[in-house]
Write a protein that holds these residues in place. Structure first.
Motif, mmCIF file in Angstrom:
data_model
loop_
_atom_site.group_PDB
_atom_site.id
_atom_site.type_symbol
_atom_site.label_atom_id
_atom_site.label_comp_id
_atom_site.label_asym_id
_atom_site.label_seq_id
_atom_site.Cartn_x
_atom_site.Cartn_y
_atom_site.Cartn_z
ATOM 1 N N GLY A 194 1.268 -1.348 0.070
ATOM 2 C CA GLY A 194 0.107 -0.079 0.220
ATOM 3 C C GLY A 194 1.081 1.800 0.037
ATOM 4 O O GLY A 194 1.722 1.319 0.045
ATOM 5 N N CYS B 67 0.781 3.710 3.082
ATOM 6 C CA CYS B 67 1.999 3.721 4.403
ATOM 7 C C CYS B 67 1.215 3.096 4.933
ATOM 8 O O CYS B 67 0.320 2.255 4.868
ATOM 9 C CB CYS B 67 1.501 5.185 4.227
ATOM 10 S SG CYS B 67 -0.788 5.357 4.556
ATOM 11 N N HIS B 68 1.480 2.950 5.718
ATOM 12 C CA HIS B 68 1.401 1.919 7.571
ATOM 13 C C HIS B 68 0.299 2.883 8.733
ATOM 14 O O HIS B 68 0.103 2.327 9.300
ATOM 15 C CB HIS B 68 2.427 1.414 7.601
ATOM 16 C CG HIS B 68 3.481 1.116 7.008
ATOM 17 N ND1 HIS B 68 2.475 -0.487 6.148
ATOM 18 C CD2 HIS B 68 4.882 1.685 6.048
ATOM 19 C CE1 HIS B 68 4.016 -0.441 5.713
ATOM 20 N NE2 HIS B 68 4.827 0.471 5.364
ATOM 21 N N TRP C 59 -2.696 4.258 10.150
ATOM 22 C CA TRP C 59 -4.466 4.225 9.526
ATOM 23 C C TRP C 59 -4.893 5.659 9.736
ATOM 24 O O TRP C 59 -5.693 5.318 9.323
ATOM 25 C CB TRP C 59 -4.883 3.071 10.995
ATOM 26 C CG TRP C 59 -5.719 2.761 11.042
ATOM 27 C CD1 TRP C 59 -6.909 3.912 11.888
ATOM 28 C CD2 TRP C 59 -7.034 1.708 10.179
ATOM 29 N NE1 TRP C 59 -8.499 3.011 11.691
ATOM 30 C CE2 TRP C 59 -8.310 2.437 10.070
ATOM 31 C CE3 TRP C 59 -5.950 1.568 9.111
ATOM 32 C CZ2 TRP C 59 -9.226 1.655 9.321
ATOM 33 C CZ3 TRP C 59 -7.595 0.936 8.841
ATOM 34 C CH2 TRP C 59 -8.846 0.793 8.873
ATOM 35 N N GLN D 211 -4.185 6.519 6.052
ATOM 36 C CA GLN D 211 -5.093 6.022 5.404
ATOM 37 C C GLN D 211 -6.612 6.467 5.273
ATOM 38 O O GLN D 211 -6.908 6.514 4.241
ATOM 39 C CB GLN D 211 -5.246 4.406 6.041
ATOM 40 C CG GLN D 211 -3.808 4.051 5.556
ATOM 41 C CD GLN D 211 -3.435 2.660 5.653
ATOM 42 O OE1 GLN D 211 -4.353 1.314 5.265
ATOM 43 N NE2 GLN D 211 -2.768 1.914 6.939
ATOM 44 N N PHE E 209 -7.990 8.254 2.110
ATOM 45 C CA PHE E 209 -9.520 7.217 1.711
ATOM 46 C C PHE E 209 -10.796 8.319 1.262
ATOM 47 O O PHE E 209 -11.397 8.270 -0.090
ATOM 48 C CB PHE E 209 -10.150 6.254 1.966
ATOM 49 C CG PHE E 209 -11.205 5.640 2.462
ATOM 50 C CD1 PHE E 209 -11.889 4.665 1.658
ATOM 51 C CD2 PHE E 209 -12.624 6.010 2.876
ATOM 52 C CE1 PHE E 209 -13.328 3.704 1.294
ATOM 53 C CE2 PHE E 209 -14.111 5.714 3.219
ATOM 54 C CZ PHE E 209 -13.895 4.064 1.929
ATOM 55 N N LEU F 297 -7.519 1.201 1.265
ATOM 56 C CA LEU F 297 -6.955 1.920 2.580
ATOM 57 C C LEU F 297 -7.424 1.839 3.581
ATOM 58 O O LEU F 297 -7.683 2.232 5.017
ATOM 59 C CB LEU F 297 -7.218 3.408 2.003
ATOM 60 C CG LEU F 297 -6.690 3.567 0.733
ATOM 61 C CD1 LEU F 297 -6.944 4.705 0.763
ATOM 62 C CD2 LEU F 297 -4.865 3.967 2.050
ATOM 63 N N LYS G 269 -4.142 -6.142 3.154
ATOM 64 C CA LYS G 269 -3.747 -6.121 1.370
ATOM 65 C C LYS G 269 -3.888 -6.989 0.265
ATOM 66 O O LYS G 269 -2.618 -7.100 0.105
ATOM 67 C CB LYS G 269 -3.397 -4.477 0.590
ATOM 68 C CG LYS G 269 -4.072 -3.186 1.763
ATOM 69 C CD LYS G 269 -2.719 -1.655 1.660
ATOM 70 C CE LYS G 269 -3.216 -0.912 2.835
ATOM 71 N NZ LYS G 269 -3.216 -1.309 4.708
ATOM 72 N N PHE H 68 0.511 0.369 -4.694
ATOM 73 C CA PHE H 68 -0.791 0.294 -3.736
ATOM 74 C C PHE H 68 -1.459 -0.845 -4.967
ATOM 75 O O PHE H 68 -2.635 -1.050 -4.996
ATOM 76 C CB PHE H 68 -0.997 0.903 -4.104
ATOM 77 C CG PHE H 68 -1.318 1.972 -5.142
ATOM 78 C CD1 PHE H 68 -2.370 2.177 -5.879
ATOM 79 C CD2 PHE H 68 -0.336 3.236 -5.130
ATOM 80 C CE1 PHE H 68 -2.101 2.765 -7.023
ATOM 81 C CE2 PHE H 68 -0.248 3.938 -6.335
ATOM 82 C CZ PHE H 68 -1.185 3.847 -7.254
#
Length: 312
Positions: free
Chosen positions: A16, A18-19, A21, A24, A28, A85, A90, A177
């Motif tokens: 993806g 980034c890590h 949350w 993300q 989104f 996201l 994923k 991604f």
């Protein structure tokens, strides 16, 4: 190479964008809004060109096709990126990964050729105005668009027939991604260095060839404009500026991703996002905001909608 690699590796893991949350969730919301704008904006352009008789010309015929292709371009990877996201893990199935690789080369290859065709259309309109209606007849325009689809398909097939037969049996993590050819090839259980170079060279040749053809077209246009009247030159330059802007927006990220690949993963991800999200978003804005006939068509469409709503 073993063609039955699906029994060894059935899915890939996408790392993806980034890590974090929180980031993300923010991405989104942003990408959902942008994707809706891309789809609705390009659909509106296609509808306006179909319904407004003033826009029934070769230039707008190609623009309608470009808007449709831009909508497809954003739909290859963006919906999957948006849904991922919200997912902790994923993953993408082997078939889905190969489909992304195919369409991520098919649609951009098609668009590159279409941009060359649009440049050729402007060249004929400015440099050979007396022969324009004959050269850019509906039959010829349709043939040119079909050619762009065929060439895009051939380019994508040359990528997928090699990638799909690679033996994957080790790592399945893709630091992106979506499934991009260079990243997927690195996961093969072979020495992939030469193959990576070959695939990048192939993409580079396609991109550079189209870019050179575009430069030639606009060079001839500029030379012709210098000899024309100030009014004609101003109108020609205004029309071509929109095309040149779209060309730069489209080919810029493409050249850095395939022709001049960077080792910085973060930069590559940014360029890939720009390529798949922002380019299809900016294209309709460039053509509608800089085009008087398109702005008039939008006003007519808006007035018609308001009048219809008022009568009801």
């Amino acid at each position: 190479m073993d063609g039955g690699n699906q029994s060894v590796l059935s899915e890939f893991v996408l790392l993806g964008l980034c890590h974090s949350w929180n980031i993300q969730i923010l991405l989104f919301i942003i990408f959902c809004m942008l994707y809706l704008i891309i789809v609705s904006g390009n659909i509106i352009i296609v509808i306006l060109i179909i319904t407004d008789s003033n826009l029934h010309s070769p230039m707008y015929f190609f623009l309608a096709n470009l808007s449709f292709v831009d909508m497809l371009l954003s739909s290859v990877t963006t919906p999957k990126m948006i849904t991922d996201l919200l997912r902790e893990k994923k993953t993408i199935h082997f078939g889905g990964c190969m489909s992304q690789i195919f369409f991520s080369h098919f649609i951009p290859g098609l668009e590159m050729v279409l941009l060359v065709i649009m440049a050729y259309d402007r060249y004929v309109a400015i440099c050979k105005p007396l022969h324009y209606s004959t050269i850019m007849s509906l039959k010829n325009c349709t043939g040119l668009v079909m050619t762009s689809w065929a060439l895009g398909f051939l380019h994508a097939m040359s990528q997928i027939v090699v990638t799909v037969r690679l033996p994957f049996c080790g790592s399945k993590e893709i630091d992106s991604f979506f499934c991009d050819t260079p990243l997927v090839i690195k996961l093969a259980c072979i020495d992939s260095y030469n193959l990576e170079i070959l695939m990048n060279v192939h993409c580079g040749v396609v991109a550079i060839t189209c870019f050179i053809l575009l430069l030639i077209s606009y060079t001839y246009i500029l030379l012709a404009v210098r000899k024309s009247s100030k009014t004609g030159a101003s109108k020609a330059l205004s029309t071509c500026t929109a095309h040149v802007t779209v060309v730069v927006l489209f080919f810029g990220p493409c050249i850095f991703i395939y022709v001049w690949p960077l080792s910085n993963t973060g930069v590559n991800k940014f360029l890939a996002v720009f390529y798949s999200v922002f380019t299809p978003l900016l294209n309709p804005l460039v053509y509608t905001l800089r085009n008087k006939e398109m702005k008039n068509a939008i006003k007519k469409f808006r007035n018609y909608y308001v009048d219809s709503k008022g009568n009801n």
